[in-house]
Design a protein around this motif. Structure first.
Motif, PDB file in Angstrom:
ATOM      1  N   MET A  90       8.508 -50.510  21.906  1.00  0.00           N
ATOM      2  CA  MET A  90       9.879 -50.218  21.495  1.00  0.00           C
ATOM      3  C   MET A  90      10.649 -51.512  21.249  1.00  0.00           C
ATOM      4  O   MET A  90      11.377 -51.644  20.256  1.00  0.00           O
ATOM      5  CB  MET A  90      10.594 -49.379  22.555  1.00  0.00           C
ATOM      6  N   PHE A  91      10.468 -52.483  22.136  1.00  0.00           N
ATOM      7  CA  PHE A  91      11.106 -53.789  21.973  1.00  0.00           C
ATOM      8  C   PHE A  91      10.687 -54.442  20.654  1.00  0.00           C
ATOM      9  O   PHE A  91      11.524 -54.949  19.900  1.00  0.00           O
ATOM     10  CB  PHE A  91      10.750 -54.697  23.158  1.00  0.00           C
ATOM     11  N   LEU A  92       9.382 -54.425  20.358  1.00  0.00           N
ATOM     12  CA  LEU A  92       8.895 -55.027  19.115  1.00  0.00           C
ATOM     13  C   LEU A  92       9.458 -54.333  17.885  1.00  0.00           C
ATOM     14  O   LEU A  92       9.825 -54.985  16.907  1.00  0.00           O
ATOM     15  CB  LEU A  92       7.367 -54.992  19.075  1.00  0.00           C
ATOM     16  N   GLU A  93       9.554 -53.011  17.954  1.00  0.00           N
ATOM     17  CA  GLU A  93      10.092 -52.273  16.810  1.00  0.00           C
ATOM     18  C   GLU A  93      11.587 -52.535  16.647  1.00  0.00           C
ATOM     19  O   GLU A  93      12.069 -52.778  15.537  1.00  0.00           O
ATOM     20  CB  GLU A  93       9.821 -50.784  16.973  1.00  0.00           C
ATOM     21  N   GLN A  94      12.335 -52.520  17.734  1.00  0.00           N
ATOM     22  CA  GLN A  94      13.777 -52.760  17.651  1.00  0.00           C
ATOM     23  C   GLN A  94      14.090 -54.201  17.253  1.00  0.00           C
ATOM     24  O   GLN A  94      15.129 -54.465  16.669  1.00  0.00           O
ATOM     25  CB  GLN A  94      14.446 -52.419  18.976  1.00  0.00           C
ATOM     26  N   SER A  95      13.175 -55.114  17.547  1.00  0.00           N
ATOM     27  CA  SER A  95      13.358 -56.519  17.174  1.00  0.00           C
ATOM     28  C   SER A  95      12.939 -56.796  15.732  1.00  0.00           C
ATOM     29  O   SER A  95      13.113 -57.905  15.241  1.00  0.00           O
ATOM     30  CB  SER A  95      12.544 -57.415  18.110  1.00  0.00           C
ATOM     31  N   GLY A  96      12.334 -55.806  15.089  1.00  0.00           N
ATOM     32  CA  GLY A  96      11.902 -55.987  13.709  1.00  0.00           C
ATOM     33  C   GLY A  96      10.534 -56.641  13.575  1.00  0.00           C
ATOM     34  O   GLY A  96      10.123 -56.996  12.472  1.00  0.00           O
ATOM     35  N   VAL A  97       9.816 -56.803  14.670  1.00  0.00           N
ATOM     36  CA  VAL A  97       8.478 -57.380  14.614  1.00  0.00           C
ATOM     37  C   VAL A  97       7.489 -56.345  14.090  1.00  0.00           C
ATOM     38  O   VAL A  97       6.626 -56.661  13.280  1.00  0.00           O
ATOM     39  CB  VAL A  97       8.045 -57.900  16.006  1.00  0.00           C
ATOM     40  N   LEU A  98       7.626 -55.119  14.532  1.00  0.00           N
ATOM     41  CA  LEU A  98       6.803 -54.004  14.057  1.00  0.00           C
ATOM     42  C   LEU A  98       7.676 -53.000  13.327  1.00  0.00           C
ATOM     43  O   LEU A  98       8.792 -52.740  13.760  1.00  0.00           O
ATOM     44  CB  LEU A  98       6.147 -53.260  15.226  1.00  0.00           C
ATOM     45  N   ASN A  99       7.158 -52.442  12.254  1.00  0.00           N
ATOM     46  CA  ASN A  99       7.831 -51.294  11.668  1.00  0.00           C
ATOM     47  C   ASN A  99       7.152 -50.040  12.223  1.00  0.00           C
ATOM     48  O   ASN A  99       6.187 -50.131  12.994  1.00  0.00           O
ATOM     49  CB  ASN A  99       7.817 -51.355  10.137  1.00  0.00           C
ATOM     50  N   ALA A 100       7.634 -48.872  11.857  1.00  0.00           N
ATOM     51  CA  ALA A 100       7.103 -47.626  12.419  1.00  0.00           C
ATOM     52  C   ALA A 100       5.621 -47.436  12.099  1.00  0.00           C
ATOM     53  O   ALA A 100       4.850 -47.002  12.954  1.00  0.00           O
ATOM     54  CB  ALA A 100       7.915 -46.436  11.906  1.00  0.00           C
ATOM     55  N   GLU A 101       5.214 -47.782  10.884  1.00  0.00           N
ATOM     56  CA  GLU A 101       3.809 -47.633  10.517  1.00  0.00           C
ATOM     57  C   GLU A 101       2.926 -48.566  11.324  1.00  0.00           C
ATOM     58  O   GLU A 101       1.840 -48.181  11.785  1.00  0.00           O
ATOM     59  CB  GLU A 101       3.612 -47.889   9.013  1.00  0.00           C
ATOM     60  N   GLN A 102       3.367 -49.802  11.516  1.00  0.00           N
ATOM     61  CA  GLN A 102       2.598 -50.760  12.303  1.00  0.00           C
ATOM     62  C   GLN A 102       2.543 -50.340  13.773  1.00  0.00           C
ATOM     63  O   GLN A 102       1.515 -50.481  14.427  1.00  0.00           O
ATOM     64  CB  GLN A 102       3.196 -52.155  12.166  1.00  0.00           C
ATOM     65  N   ARG A 103       3.644 -49.801  14.283  1.00  0.00           N
ATOM     66  CA  ARG A 103       3.654 -49.297  15.656  1.00  0.00           C
ATOM     67  C   ARG A 103       2.637 -48.184  15.817  1.00  0.00           C
ATOM     68  O   ARG A 103       1.863 -48.168  16.764  1.00  0.00           O
ATOM     69  CB  ARG A 103       5.045 -48.781  16.030  1.00  0.00           C
ATOM     70  N   GLU A 104       2.623 -47.257  14.859  1.00  0.00           N
ATOM     71  CA  GLU A 104       1.676 -46.153  14.916  1.00  0.00           C
ATOM     72  C   GLU A 104       0.237 -46.649  14.853  1.00  0.00           C
ATOM     73  O   GLU A 104      -0.644 -46.137  15.546  1.00  0.00           O
ATOM     74  CB  GLU A 104       1.942 -45.147  13.799  1.00  0.00           C
ATOM     75  N   LEU A 105       0.008 -47.646  14.030  1.00  0.00           N
ATOM     76  CA  LEU A 105      -1.326 -48.219  13.932  1.00  0.00           C
ATOM     77  C   LEU A 105      -1.713 -48.904  15.247  1.00  0.00           C
ATOM     78  O   LEU A 105      -2.851 -48.773  15.712  1.00  0.00           O
ATOM     79  CB  LEU A 105      -1.394 -49.200  12.760  1.00  0.00           C
ATOM     80  N   ALA A 106      -0.775 -49.606  15.863  1.00  0.00           N
ATOM     81  CA  ALA A 106      -1.044 -50.246  17.157  1.00  0.00           C
ATOM     82  C   ALA A 106      -1.353 -49.199  18.224  1.00  0.00           C
ATOM     83  O   ALA A 106      -2.287 -49.363  19.021  1.00  0.00           O
ATOM     84  CB  ALA A 106       0.142 -51.116  17.579  1.00  0.00           C
ATOM     85  N   VAL A 107      -0.598 -48.109  18.250  1.00  0.00           N
ATOM     86  CA  VAL A 107      -0.855 -47.027  19.213  1.00  0.00           C
ATOM     87  C   VAL A 107      -2.232 -46.418  18.941  1.00  0.00           C
ATOM     88  O   VAL A 107      -3.020 -46.217  19.868  1.00  0.00           O
ATOM     89  CB  VAL A 107       0.250 -45.948  19.155  1.00  0.00           C
ATOM     90  N   ASP A 108      -2.532 -46.149  17.685  1.00  0.00           N
ATOM     91  CA  ASP A 108      -3.818 -45.570  17.319  1.00  0.00           C
ATOM     92  C   ASP A 108      -4.974 -46.464  17.751  1.00  0.00           C
ATOM     93  O   ASP A 108      -5.958 -46.000  18.330  1.00  0.00           O
ATOM     94  CB  ASP A 108      -3.876 -45.323  15.811  1.00  0.00           C
TER      95      ASP A 108
END
Length: 157
Positions: A90-108
């Motif tokens: 969540m921190f990475l996404e809110q900081s703009g390091v990850l976008n939603a697609e990249q977050r999903e890929l990281a979770v996957d």
């Protein structure tokens, strides 16, 4: 030696996929190098499957969107990533390091590891490998790399 897919991936990433890797190798020479390093053929095969699935999910262009919905994690995801890992994503996404697609890929990719739980250091490696594979994510990759290897302490979140 108790090895996991992540051990093989980290070895590959540190020795062959980094910016200072001396030459590009084909899959056979990479497999031979991993066998010589003491990894089992089964774990090597699983690691290459993991990388193939990462490559298959690679988006054409990374998009940035900060006003998207909040991600709710399933019970198995939360059990494997724990509150610290979910908070870090969540921190990475809110900081703009990850976008939603990249977050999903990281979770996957984290869920695809053969580990019951993923600690924060392992999750950071997964994120770094995901960003390394994303077109247009060079700045995010550099930020993440600095977070992991830089002299500055990690931000508190």
């Amino acid at each position: 030696m108790k090895e996991s897919i992540l051990d093989v991936l980290l070895y590959l990433f540190e020795h062959y996929f980094s910016d200072d890797a001396d030459l590009v190798r084909d899959r056979d020479s990479l497999q031979n190098g991993l066998l010589e390093a003491g990894f089992s053929p089964a774990e090597i095969h699983k690691a290459f499957e993991w990388l193939d699935e990462l490559a298959e999910q690679r988006p054409a262009v990374a998009s940035t969107r900060f006003d998207g919905p909040v991600r709710l994690y399933t019970a198995p995801e939360y059990a494997k990533l724990d509150a610290e890992g979910v908070g870090f994503l969540m921190f990475l996404e809110q900081s703009g390091v990850l976008n939603a697609e990249q977050r999903e890929l990281a979770v996957d990719r984290a869920m695809a590891l053969d580990q019951d739980d993923i600690d924060l250091d392992d999750l950071k490696w997964v994120v770094l490998m995901v960003l390394f594979n994303q077109p247009g994510a060079e700045a995010a990759y550099a930020w993440m790399e600095n977070l992991m290897f830089g002299d500055e302490p990690a931000p508190t979140h």
